[in-house]
Design an enzyme around this catalytic site. Sequence first.
Site, PDB file in Angstrom:
ATOM      1  N   LYS A   1      -6.942   5.965  -3.392  1.00  0.00           N
ATOM      2  CA  LYS A   1      -6.336   6.140  -2.067  1.00  0.00           C
ATOM      3  C   LYS A   1      -5.486   4.925  -1.690  1.00  0.00           C
ATOM      4  O   LYS A   1      -5.899   3.792  -1.904  1.00  0.00           O
ATOM      5  CB  LYS A   1      -7.432   6.365  -1.017  1.00  0.00           C
ATOM      6  N   HIS A   4       0.857  -1.185   0.000  1.00  0.00           N
ATOM      7  CA  HIS A   4       0.000   0.000   0.000  1.00  0.00           C
ATOM      8  C   HIS A   4       0.893   1.235   0.000  1.00  0.00           C
ATOM      9  O   HIS A   4       2.078   1.158   0.287  1.00  0.00           O
ATOM     10  CB  HIS A   4      -0.976   0.029   1.183  1.00  0.00           C
ATOM     11  N   GLY A  52       4.510   2.333  10.197  1.00  0.00           N
ATOM     12  CA  GLY A  52       3.129   2.829  10.313  1.00  0.00           C
ATOM     13  C   GLY A  52       2.741   3.208  11.725  1.00  0.00           C
ATOM     14  O   GLY A  52       1.987   4.176  11.931  1.00  0.00           O
ATOM     15  N   ARG A  61      -0.094  13.779   6.110  1.00  0.00           N
ATOM     16  CA  ARG A  61      -0.628  14.977   6.765  1.00  0.00           C
ATOM     17  C   ARG A  61      -0.643  16.183   5.829  1.00  0.00           C
ATOM     18  O   ARG A  61       0.341  16.421   5.104  1.00  0.00           O
ATOM     19  CB  ARG A  61       0.240  15.336   7.969  1.00  0.00           C
TER      20      ARG A  61
END
Lengths: 583, 249
Positions: A38, A13, A320, A429
């Site tokens: 996404k 991902h 992560g 972010r």
Amino acid sequence: MPAYILGISALYHDAAAVLLRDGVVVGAAQEERFSRVKHDAAMPRRAAAWCLEQAGITAADLDYLVFYEKPLRKFERILATSVATFPRSWGSFPRQMRAWLGDKLWLRTNLCATFGVRSDRLLFCEHHLSHAASAFYASPHEKAAVLAVDGVGEWATTSLWRGDGSALEPVSEVRFPHSLGLLYSTITAHLGFAVNEGEYKVMGMAAYGKPAFRQELDRLLKLDPAGGFELDLDYFSFHYHPTRSGSPALEALLGPPRFPGAPFAPAVAPGDASAQQIVESQRWADIAASAQAQVEDAMLHLVRYAKGAVGTDALCLAGGVALNSVANRRVAAEGPFAHVWVQPAAGDAGGAMGAAMWAWHAVLGNPRQPPLARMDLGRVNGPARSSEMLTDLGAKFTEPADPGASAAAELADGKVIGWVEGGDEWGPRALGHRSILADPRSTEVKDHVNARVKYRELFRPFAPAVTAAAAADWFDIPAAAAEPARWMLSTAGVHEARQATIPAVVHVDGSARVQVVDPVASPAFHQLLVEFNKLSGVPVVLNTSFNLKGEPMVSSTVDAMASFVRSGLDVLYIDGLRVERPK
Amino acid sequence: MGQLRRAYLGPISEVAWRLPGWPTRLLAAFSLAERGSMLDMLAAADATPRREMRRKYFLHALDEGRHAGIFASRVRALSPPGNISRAQAATEDAGLLQGHGIVAGETLFARLGEMDFLAFVFVAEADAVEQFHVYLDRRLPDPDTTAALRDILKDESFHVSYSKLECDKYRREGQPIDHAIRLARWRRVKEGWMRFTRDFGERMSGVWLLVLYFLVIWPFRLVARLERGGWQRAPARPTSALAAARLEG
């Protein structure tokens, strides 16, 4: 002749490409910003093409292309796990083998064909080494303990490294299936959110609950006195089941899972929910709070071990789990390190940067470069291109003399604005380059932005952005979290006296995931904050990523316009141009 | 409308919309397809060198996004209360987009070029109009969804008209647009066949791998163990970083 190294992460991902020229980042981009899918995992062709274009080179000019993990070692882990969990792995084995035999196992050929590089230019960096390198080499610290914590790479799920100058040496690792990241993902799935996407939502939900399930969750994870941890695998199925992460024992322990999309109405914000919905919601919030407290304690346990094993003043974090900003705050405030640095793209995207930096330093033996000072490393539209696009799209726009002042005035007037300026942010972010901004003084604005602008769950909090000069007056940021707070990677307490002034960005527990904005990293955004302060006496704005639910952050002018039109935003600023909402 | 297409689409639709759980699955598939089309059209708006086309592609994309939302809301309405169907989860989870035919890495526009892209849009939209007419004629699957389809059909008809006008322009310029349209039709048939064969191949390979799993894997189970928890010493690596970097790729 400068040396060019392209780092690539893909096929799990958050695929990304990062180009270094003599060790300095020329461009860093995630494929999702181009494909609009996404967490896009596909080979980052367009992100890579954009990076090469930035440098004005072609693939033939690359000295090395570095992939962020070792596919054969990963395959070994998958095969060995299937064998060790026979016959429970019968469902996952065919799926995994099909994916690997059909595609992933031939990665060398694939990479050469996709990116047009020769096989002898291809390098492979271990997954956790890529994470560790992304944090250490991008940080300002010459010596640091480097901790990578995620779901899993090849075998490692948690790894500790000793960073010294341009050397990065392995110390120890925790191996699959014992994984903090997968524990958190299992709870994420139990709470009805998508794995690798909904972890932020669990963090947001946690603030509404109390750690009432902590005792139960402590059965899942044991912290050992030697500084490591172990999962009780009876409660998990991610190591053998194709789609489920928790086992029936987990459901027996925590109660039935939440259905995705089920309304969330905890006791402190019940709305018009029924009594049963409130009770259920509170149970979910309590599970989330328990899991969050557990992961925070586990992170503290790991960093204490890291301090003992490596003994430096600085800690670099990636993987992560390092995106858990609440845990980062506790690591900074309660941990033994004087300085904490977190890679802003701590997830797999960051692996592309780490792989490239590792090749530059460790393979080619070059000294350290200055730390990453800005995160707007992705696609730039520019005023000329944006102006042409907006004209072609038939948008009504003007060019204010001072876009920051103009936007600040509109914010003070209660408008919710889209703000696109400079390059895409590196990492998940929004740091004032692809942001939705609003006045934090309004109590209604949070619900308005959640429901009518971004179309997302009402319980999710919004982050404040504050000028560096005023940060300490408004927020309680631990000294060690000064760097993470620049990139919205740590939460902070909002001073009690200030909470009533900026209710839209204060979470239910009195915290906020603050971004401290300095004029070097984000000059235009900083200017907007200064102007807003002049008008309102508040150097803080609400800042959330410019995307709609289920979509990646906007990147191009066309994306920004499409999201603008489909959302309830009042006005859009894009590269200094003010776009009016079409009637 | 092609007689052949009407001949098979009608009866198939009658059956498909009446199978338990299928209306939501079909509507979810429509929603994802529309969302995929939105991305294709936005990419075209971004990339086209014909500036006069940019607004058309953009408005088309907005329509597709709206349609995706309408179909998703019908999925939600038809899903059992208090529960969520897999179909509903699909419409709410963008991560599933990758599993629904969007070819990442290269946009449709980049792959086909402008003329072939327009031919593809014309053929796809015309097919959608035909398909929706079949559903409307048969009042499938329920009155609210039929009303939604009627609403969407207006937009789709407009998409057919504008793309046809653009194709006509190419024809007047002497461009091989008719060949492109035939190619687009053939491509849709071929892609449908490829999808079928891929699905079939996946199922067959799944069966064979399962047989392999039970015949070959189990003896190794006797010696295989999962890793223990806690910190372990990091495995030894080659002293040369370059040598290490060339391994296990």
